[in-house]
Design a protein around this motif. Structure first.
Motif, PDB file in Angstrom:
ATOM      1  N   GLU A  14      -3.344   0.110   6.663  1.00  0.00           N
ATOM      2  CA  GLU A  14      -2.238  -0.114   7.232  1.00  0.00           C
ATOM      3  C   GLU A  14      -2.140  -0.396   8.847  1.00  0.00           C
ATOM      4  N   GLU A  71       5.030 -14.306  -4.632  1.00  0.00           N
ATOM      5  CA  GLU A  71       4.338 -13.760  -5.640  1.00  0.00           C
ATOM      6  C   GLU A  71       2.702 -13.688  -5.287  1.00  0.00           C
ATOM      7  N   THR A  74       1.572 -13.557  -2.314  1.00  0.00           N
ATOM      8  CA  THR A  74       1.260 -12.551  -1.231  1.00  0.00           C
ATOM      9  C   THR A  74       1.431 -11.360  -1.938  1.00  0.00           C
ATOM     10  N   ARG A  75       2.306 -11.046  -2.739  1.00  0.00           N
ATOM     11  CA  ARG A  75       2.040  -9.737  -3.331  1.00  0.00           C
ATOM     12  C   ARG A  75       0.925  -9.418  -4.164  1.00  0.00           C
ATOM     13  N   ARG A  76       0.447 -10.167  -4.886  1.00  0.00           N
ATOM     14  CA  ARG A  76      -0.910  -9.994  -5.550  1.00  0.00           C
ATOM     15  C   ARG A  76      -2.073  -9.937  -4.712  1.00  0.00           C
ATOM     16  N   TYR A  77      -1.874 -10.837  -3.740  1.00  0.00           N
ATOM     17  CA  TYR A  77      -3.297 -10.807  -2.949  1.00  0.00           C
ATOM     18  C   TYR A  77      -3.298  -9.534  -1.971  1.00  0.00           C
ATOM     19  N   LEU A  78      -2.074  -8.955  -1.459  1.00  0.00           N
ATOM     20  CA  LEU A  78      -2.267  -7.798  -0.898  1.00  0.00           C
ATOM     21  C   LEU A  78      -2.299  -6.514  -1.579  1.00  0.00           C
ATOM     22  N   SER A  79      -2.033  -6.585  -3.135  1.00  0.00           N
ATOM     23  CA  SER A  79      -2.257  -5.362  -3.759  1.00  0.00           C
ATOM     24  C   SER A  79      -3.621  -4.877  -3.952  1.00  0.00           C
ATOM     25  N   GLN A  80      -4.627  -5.490  -3.547  1.00  0.00           N
ATOM     26  CA  GLN A  80      -6.040  -5.247  -3.150  1.00  0.00           C
ATOM     27  C   GLN A  80      -6.302  -4.136  -2.109  1.00  0.00           C
ATOM     28  N   GLN A  95      -4.234  -1.315  -0.885  1.00  0.00           N
ATOM     29  CA  GLN A  95      -3.502  -0.256  -1.208  1.00  0.00           C
ATOM     30  C   GLN A  95      -4.087   1.090  -0.331  1.00  0.00           C
ATOM     31  N   ASP A  96      -5.140   1.085   0.146  1.00  0.00           N
ATOM     32  CA  ASP A  96      -5.616   2.270   0.759  1.00  0.00           C
ATOM     33  C   ASP A  96      -4.928   2.099   2.092  1.00  0.00           C
TER      34      ASP A  96
END
Length: 364
Positions: free
Chosen positions: A39, A24, A26-32, A34-35
């Motif tokens: 990638e 969880e 990791t999911r929250r940290y990486l949510s910033q 999205q651009d």
């Protein structure tokens, strides 16, 4: 014979843990990120997430510290470098405030979040009223003014005022001046604006707040700042006395007799509240009561104002209503003039408020 001290009660505990598992987190940290531009950087982000997780797992709130030094109760205690820098800036601001050779300083605050540089696509009426006040301050040769535009919380990258954690309600001594709750690097609670805002209040001789009404209350940015100013009213300027956030030590200090230092005492204030339909008087009263409770002084009756602009008329034409309302425009100028006059008189020792020399038998 030494008087007996009241033993501090234990801090009450029992709320559920907010700790996240790694997935969880990791999911929250990486949510910033999205651009799609991020990638190609997926391997790098994986390494950054691992470092961030380690900081979170080990609760490294303040990873960079220095010894407190001889001016603190515990010279060997490690204080966050961020806090030490904020404390230094406040000390400089206090010296500026106290120097009679320097010009009077006014802080004018735009408390509206509305700005043309964000979703509303139009400037606020509060900003226009601030501009009227600034004209008055700019015309005074013995006055320096600074504008704090709280709409930048909404429109500017990396601007935050994080919420107050209510340390004061555990014990007054646990609330540090300036606030030591932020930044908290392990929780990603960074880029907090208050360490820049505290010196603005400290240096000022006069404060002018101009705000709209939002749902019968102060705006979100203004309330965030207000709550974080609690440390200016009784807060502890030496975190080494509580060794950071040790509630038992703070409770004992308060029960042994806390001085409740008023760090913003005797600054003068003006408050202007405007609205479209409801709530102006209540917001004006709540703001002036708040400022008085911190022992700031009212500049005068004409410096406190609550008015409606375009009362119960379409929001789409509210700026046109302000154009036509020349009376409120002059009232804003008069509020600014009153603040300047009061500040000048106060600095010369000519402003007398009956009862101001009396000691309060009941602290916070």
């Amino acid at each position: 014979m030494k008087a007996e001290t009241t033993p501090a009660p234990e801090a009450r505990k029992g709320m559920p843990s907010p700790r996240l598992d790694r997935a969880e987190f990791t999911r929250r940290y990486l949510s910033q990120f999205q651009d799609p531009a991020f990638e190609p950087l997926a391997p790098e982000l994986d390494r950054i997430v691992a470092a961030a997780w380690d900081a979170y797992l080990n609760s490294r709130k303040a990873p960079r510290t220095s010894k407190a030094g001889p001016t603190f109760a515990d010279p060997d205690y490690d204080l966050a470098n961020d806090w030490l820098a904020a404390r230094s800036a406040i000390d400089v601001a206090q010296r500026q405030h106290e120097d009679p050779a320097l010009p009077a300083r006014i802080l004018v605050i735009n408390a509206s979040p509305r700005t043309e540089h964000s979703c509303p696509s139009e400037m606020s009426k509060s900003w226009r009223l601030v501009e009227l006040a600034k004209e008055v301050f700019a015309a005074e040769p013995e006055v320096l003014f600074e504008c704090l535009d709280l709409s930048r919380l909404i429109s500017e990258y990396g601007r935050h005022i994080h919420p107050c954690k209510a340390c004061f309600s555990t014990a007054a001594a646990l609330c540090h001046w300036p606030c030591s709750c932020y930044p908290n690097y392990s929780l990603g609670q960074t880029q907090d604006w208050m360490n820049d805002i505290y010196p603005m209040w400290v240096a000022a001789h006069g404060i002018m707040i101009i705000t709209p009404v939002h749902w019968y209350m102060a705006t979100s940015p203004l309330k965030l700042m207000m709550d974080r100013l609690v440390c200016a009213d009784g807060g502890n300027s030496d975190p080494t006395t509580t060794h950071g956030k040790h509630a038992d030590e703070a409770k004992q200090l308060e029960l042994d007799g806390w001085a409740y230092p008023r760090h913003l005492k005797d600054r003068l204030f003006s408050v202007v509240v405007h609205g479209d339909a409801e709530g102006t008087e209540n917001v004006r009263r709540s703001l002036t009561d708040w400022l008085r409770s911190m022992e700031l002084r009212p500049a005068g009756a004409t410096a406190e104002l609550d008015r409606y602009i375009g009362y119960w008329k379409p929001y789409a034409t509210s700026h046109d209503e302000l154009d036509r309302d020349e009376a409120i425009q002059e009232e804003i100028r008069n509020a600014a003039r009153t603040l300047v006059e009061a500040v000048k008189a106060h600095r010369r020792g000519l402003m007398v408020e009956a009862g101001s020399g009396l000691s309060d038998p009941r602290e916070k």
